[in-house]
Design a protein around this motif. Structure first.
Motif, PDB file in Angstrom:
ATOM      1  N   PRO A  56       1.013  -1.059   0.115  1.00 38.80           N
ATOM      2  CA  PRO A  56       0.263   0.004  -0.048  1.00 38.80           C
ATOM      3  C   PRO A  56       1.057   1.316   0.000  1.00 38.80           C
ATOM      4  O   PRO A  56       1.887   1.132   0.576  1.00 38.80           O
ATOM      5  CB  PRO A  56      -0.475  -0.144   1.223  1.00 38.80           C
ATOM      6  CG  PRO A  56      -0.068  -1.012   2.697  1.00 38.80           C
ATOM      7  CD  PRO A  56       0.654  -1.714   1.420  1.00 38.80           C
ATOM      8  N   LEU A  57       0.405   2.743   0.021  1.00 33.19           N
ATOM      9  CA  LEU A  57       1.125   3.773  -0.144  1.00 33.19           C
ATOM     10  C   LEU A  57       1.454   3.679   1.042  1.00 33.19           C
ATOM     11  O   LEU A  57       0.830   3.264   2.109  1.00 33.19           O
ATOM     12  CB  LEU A  57      -0.439   4.867  -1.090  1.00 33.19           C
ATOM     13  CG  LEU A  57      -0.651   4.724  -1.766  1.00 33.19           C
ATOM     14  CD1 LEU A  57      -1.423   6.324  -2.153  1.00 33.19           C
ATOM     15  CD2 LEU A  57      -0.018   4.741  -2.572  1.00 33.19           C
ATOM     16  N   ASN A  58       2.336   4.638   1.720  1.00 31.10           N
ATOM     17  CA  ASN A  58       2.660   5.082   2.936  1.00 31.10           C
ATOM     18  C   ASN A  58       2.144   6.776   3.014  1.00 31.10           C
ATOM     19  O   ASN A  58       1.211   7.085   2.092  1.00 31.10           O
ATOM     20  CB  ASN A  58       4.925   4.774   3.706  1.00 31.10           C
ATOM     21  CG  ASN A  58       5.670   5.760   2.317  1.00 31.10           C
ATOM     22  OD1 ASN A  58       5.170   6.460   1.529  1.00 31.10           O
ATOM     23  ND2 ASN A  58       6.239   5.513   1.724  1.00 31.10           N
ATOM     24  N   SER A 108      -4.570  -0.681 -12.754  1.00 27.79           N
ATOM     25  CA  SER A 108      -3.873  -2.000 -12.050  1.00 27.79           C
ATOM     26  C   SER A 108      -4.969  -2.154 -11.075  1.00 27.79           C
ATOM     27  O   SER A 108      -4.931  -2.024 -10.182  1.00 27.79           O
ATOM     28  CB  SER A 108      -3.139  -1.265 -11.795  1.00 27.79           C
ATOM     29  OG  SER A 108      -1.843  -2.254 -10.879  1.00 27.79           O
ATOM     30  N   PRO A 109      -4.735  -3.797 -10.700  1.00 29.15           N
ATOM     31  CA  PRO A 109      -4.825  -4.318  -9.890  1.00 29.15           C
ATOM     32  C   PRO A 109      -4.472  -3.743  -8.122  1.00 29.15           C
ATOM     33  O   PRO A 109      -5.301  -4.292  -7.600  1.00 29.15           O
ATOM     34  CB  PRO A 109      -5.681  -5.581  -9.880  1.00 29.15           C
ATOM     35  CG  PRO A 109      -4.500  -6.008 -10.436  1.00 29.15           C
ATOM     36  CD  PRO A 109      -4.090  -5.268 -11.643  1.00 29.15           C
ATOM     37  N   LEU A 110      -3.373  -3.733  -8.065  1.00 26.08           N
ATOM     38  CA  LEU A 110      -2.581  -3.271  -7.189  1.00 26.08           C
ATOM     39  C   LEU A 110      -2.692  -2.809  -6.426  1.00 26.08           C
ATOM     40  O   LEU A 110      -2.886  -1.109  -6.905  1.00 26.08           O
ATOM     41  CB  LEU A 110      -0.480  -3.240  -6.864  1.00 26.08           C
ATOM     42  CG  LEU A 110      -0.513  -4.455  -7.795  1.00 26.08           C
ATOM     43  CD1 LEU A 110       1.314  -4.534  -8.119  1.00 26.08           C
ATOM     44  CD2 LEU A 110      -0.947  -6.133  -7.091  1.00 26.08           C
ATOM     45  N   VAL A 111      -2.584  -2.598  -4.794  1.00 28.19           N
ATOM     46  CA  VAL A 111      -3.584  -1.589  -4.394  1.00 28.19           C
ATOM     47  C   VAL A 111      -3.068  -0.860  -4.072  1.00 28.19           C
ATOM     48  O   VAL A 111      -3.768   0.776  -4.100  1.00 28.19           O
ATOM     49  CB  VAL A 111      -3.548  -1.956  -2.406  1.00 28.19           C
ATOM     50  CG1 VAL A 111      -2.067  -2.032  -2.192  1.00 28.19           C
ATOM     51  CG2 VAL A 111      -4.311  -1.176  -1.675  1.00 28.19           C
ATOM     52  N   ARG A 112      -1.364  -0.162  -4.350  1.00 28.83           N
ATOM     53  CA  ARG A 112      -0.873   0.934  -4.662  1.00 28.83           C
ATOM     54  C   ARG A 112      -1.164   1.987  -5.790  1.00 28.83           C
ATOM     55  O   ARG A 112      -1.618   3.257  -5.141  1.00 28.83           O
ATOM     56  CB  ARG A 112       0.996   1.041  -4.443  1.00 28.83           C
ATOM     57  CG  ARG A 112       1.031  -0.061  -5.664  1.00 28.83           C
ATOM     58  CD  ARG A 112       2.758  -0.021  -5.558  1.00 28.83           C
ATOM     59  NE  ARG A 112       3.494  -0.712  -6.194  1.00 28.83           N
ATOM     60  CZ  ARG A 112       3.584  -2.450  -6.241  1.00 28.83           C
ATOM     61  NH1 ARG A 112       3.088  -3.048  -5.073  1.00 28.83           N
ATOM     62  NH2 ARG A 112       4.234  -2.715  -7.324  1.00 28.83           N
ATOM     63  N   ALA A 113      -1.955   1.183  -6.619  1.00 30.40           N
ATOM     64  CA  ALA A 113      -1.939   1.909  -7.561  1.00 30.40           C
ATOM     65  C   ALA A 113      -3.614   2.362  -7.565  1.00 30.40           C
ATOM     66  O   ALA A 113      -3.803   3.716  -8.005  1.00 30.40           O
ATOM     67  CB  ALA A 113      -1.809   1.008  -9.566  1.00 30.40           C
ATOM     68  N   SER A 167      -0.939   3.377 -13.061  1.00 29.99           N
ATOM     69  CA  SER A 167       0.007   2.187 -12.943  1.00 29.99           C
ATOM     70  C   SER A 167       0.975   2.038 -12.794  1.00 29.99           C
ATOM     71  O   SER A 167       1.324   2.994 -11.347  1.00 29.99           O
ATOM     72  CB  SER A 167      -0.154   1.793 -14.631  1.00 29.99           C
ATOM     73  OG  SER A 167       0.935   0.315 -14.783  1.00 29.99           O
ATOM     74  N   HIS A 168       2.311   1.533 -12.826  1.00 27.72           N
ATOM     75  CA  HIS A 168       3.879   1.081 -12.222  1.00 27.72           C
ATOM     76  C   HIS A 168       4.789   1.993 -13.011  1.00 27.72           C
ATOM     77  O   HIS A 168       4.773   2.062 -14.927  1.00 27.72           O
ATOM     78  CB  HIS A 168       4.069  -0.332 -12.087  1.00 27.72           C
ATOM     79  CG  HIS A 168       2.674  -0.438 -11.134  1.00 27.72           C
ATOM     80  ND1 HIS A 168       2.452  -0.223  -9.559  1.00 27.72           N
ATOM     81  CD2 HIS A 168       1.753  -1.151 -11.944  1.00 27.72           C
ATOM     82  CE1 HIS A 168       1.615  -1.215  -9.053  1.00 27.72           C
ATOM     83  NE2 HIS A 168       0.797  -1.442 -10.578  1.00 27.72           N
ATOM     84  N   GLY A 169       5.827   2.050 -12.711  1.00 28.44           N
ATOM     85  CA  GLY A 169       6.839   2.356 -13.539  1.00 28.44           C
ATOM     86  C   GLY A 169       7.306   1.712 -14.381  1.00 28.44           C
ATOM     87  O   GLY A 169       7.144   2.252 -15.717  1.00 28.44           O
ATOM     88  N   ALA A 170       7.670   0.740 -14.243  1.00 25.78           N
ATOM     89  CA  ALA A 170       8.296  -0.321 -15.319  1.00 25.78           C
ATOM     90  C   ALA A 170       7.090  -0.353 -15.913  1.00 25.78           C
ATOM     91  O   ALA A 170       7.232  -0.562 -17.978  1.00 25.78           O
ATOM     92  CB  ALA A 170       8.765  -1.057 -15.116  1.00 25.78           C
ATOM     93  N   TRP A 171       5.775  -0.969 -15.610  1.00 25.87           N
ATOM     94  CA  TRP A 171       4.800  -1.382 -17.001  1.00 25.87           C
ATOM     95  C   TRP A 171       4.773   0.157 -17.522  1.00 25.87           C
ATOM     96  O   TRP A 171       4.156   0.238 -18.938  1.00 25.87           O
ATOM     97  CB  TRP A 171       2.889  -1.071 -16.040  1.00 25.87           C
ATOM     98  CG  TRP A 171       2.163  -1.545 -16.724  1.00 25.87           C
ATOM     99  CD1 TRP A 171       1.533  -2.716 -17.483  1.00 25.87           C
ATOM    100  CD2 TRP A 171       1.359  -0.673 -17.959  1.00 25.87           C
ATOM    101  NE1 TRP A 171       0.325  -3.058 -18.150  1.00 25.87           N
ATOM    102  CE2 TRP A 171       0.252  -1.043 -18.457  1.00 25.87           C
ATOM    103  CE3 TRP A 171       1.053   0.859 -17.459  1.00 25.87           C
ATOM    104  CZ2 TRP A 171      -0.729  -0.418 -18.670  1.00 25.87           C
ATOM    105  CZ3 TRP A 171       0.266   1.355 -18.037  1.00 25.87           C
ATOM    106  CH2 TRP A 171      -0.879   0.998 -18.977  1.00 25.87           C
ATOM    107  N   ILE A 172       4.058   1.856 -17.564  1.00 26.08           N
ATOM    108  CA  ILE A 172       4.277   2.623 -17.664  1.00 26.08           C
ATOM    109  C   ILE A 172       5.597   2.750 -19.089  1.00 26.08           C
ATOM    110  O   ILE A 172       5.012   2.749 -20.576  1.00 26.08           O
ATOM    111  CB  ILE A 172       4.178   3.498 -16.899  1.00 26.08           C
ATOM    112  CG1 ILE A 172       2.925   4.022 -16.352  1.00 26.08           C
ATOM    113  CG2 ILE A 172       4.596   5.343 -17.819  1.00 26.08           C
ATOM    114  CD1 ILE A 172       2.620   5.071 -15.227  1.00 26.08           C
TER     115      ILE A 172
END
Length: 266
Positions: free
Chosen positions: A55-57, A88-93, A184-189
């Protein structure tokens, strides 16, 4: 940049129609904005996240709120266009997307194809530990020579392919009265936009473009060709919210920036 012609020597085989946006595409959204999630404890500690669901901090939540306000002010308010939000399904996104969606009155559509690249047995490891334990593979990874593939990582081509298919599908579900925002995320983008812009044909190592910083975004104007294909015109890269003087983006609650010294997103 001009995309390679279909008959260019050495070019890869034709992209799937769903990837390119072919098959007589008649409509598309006005623009697509790719947004990286806010900061996490793994980011701060210099750990490789991949598909670990972190998750996000507190800093990440602060970033997500300011990113949401900046995106709404720049692209939604007074634009006359309706935002479509995909995550993305990941909680941070999803947390980062949720802040923006709540602000603009949209729902969050979750798409598995927008998930971060998988890094196999390297996920959760500190960058410094990887450098010590598998120095050759780590060095090959930094040099874009696939050292991570010996440890169960998903290929960059696979990430770019699923990412481009997802974005193209969402972009062609709506017309130009809509704006698409993909969280989304760094690598994915990085790997998705290189696929969309055909940079993977020029450099199959996917080394041409890095991912944006936490809470930052890349924006494309979407255009259609006469034969119905989509063109992706890069308008903004690694843009982020403006913060007051003296405030550090990765350390807003202290006087100095304690961002982890980690390599760029690969």
């Amino acid at each position: 940049m001009t995309a390679p012609t279909r008959g260019a020597a050495g070019a890869r085989a034709e992209l799937d129609a769903s990837d390119r946006g072919d098959a007589g595409t008649a409509r598309h959204v006005y623009a697509v904005t790719f947004v990286r999630h806010g900061r996490t404890d793994y980011n701060a500690a210099g750990r490789l996240q991949g598909q670990v669901d972190i998750p996000l901090n507190d800093v990440g939540r602060w970033q997500a709120h300011r990113t949401a306000m900046a995106l709404a002010d720049a692209y939604v308010r007074d634009s006359g266009r309706t935002p479509v939000v995909v995550s993305s399904p990941l909680v941070r996104a999803q947390e980062t997307a949720g802040d923006f969606a709540s602000l603009v009155g949209a729902r969050v559509h979750v798409d598995e194809r927008v998930k971060e690249r998988g890094f196999g047995e390297w996920e959760g490891c500190r960058w410094s530990d990887l450098e010590q334990r598998q120095p050759r593979d780590f060095e090959l990874w930094k040099r874009f020579q696939d050292g991570e593939m010996r440890h169960g990582a998903e290929s960059k081509a696979s990430v770019g392919h699923r990412g481009a298919q997802a974005v193209t599908q969402w972009a062609t579900e709506y017309d130009e009265s809509y704006e698409l925002f993909v969280f989304s995320h760094g690598a994915w983008i990085s790997q998705t936009i290189q696929r969309l812009m055909h940079l993977d044909v020029v450099d199959p190592t996917y080394a041409s473009v890095s991912g944006p910083n936490n809470g930052h975004w890349c924006r494309f104007r979407v255009l259609g060709t006469m034969d119905g294909a989509l063109l992706w015109r890069l308008m903004e890269f690694n843009r982020g919210p403006v913060v007051p003087d003296g405030v550090q983006w990765n350390d807003p609650f202290a006087s100095g920036d304690v961002a982890a010294a980690v390599p760029p997103v690969l």
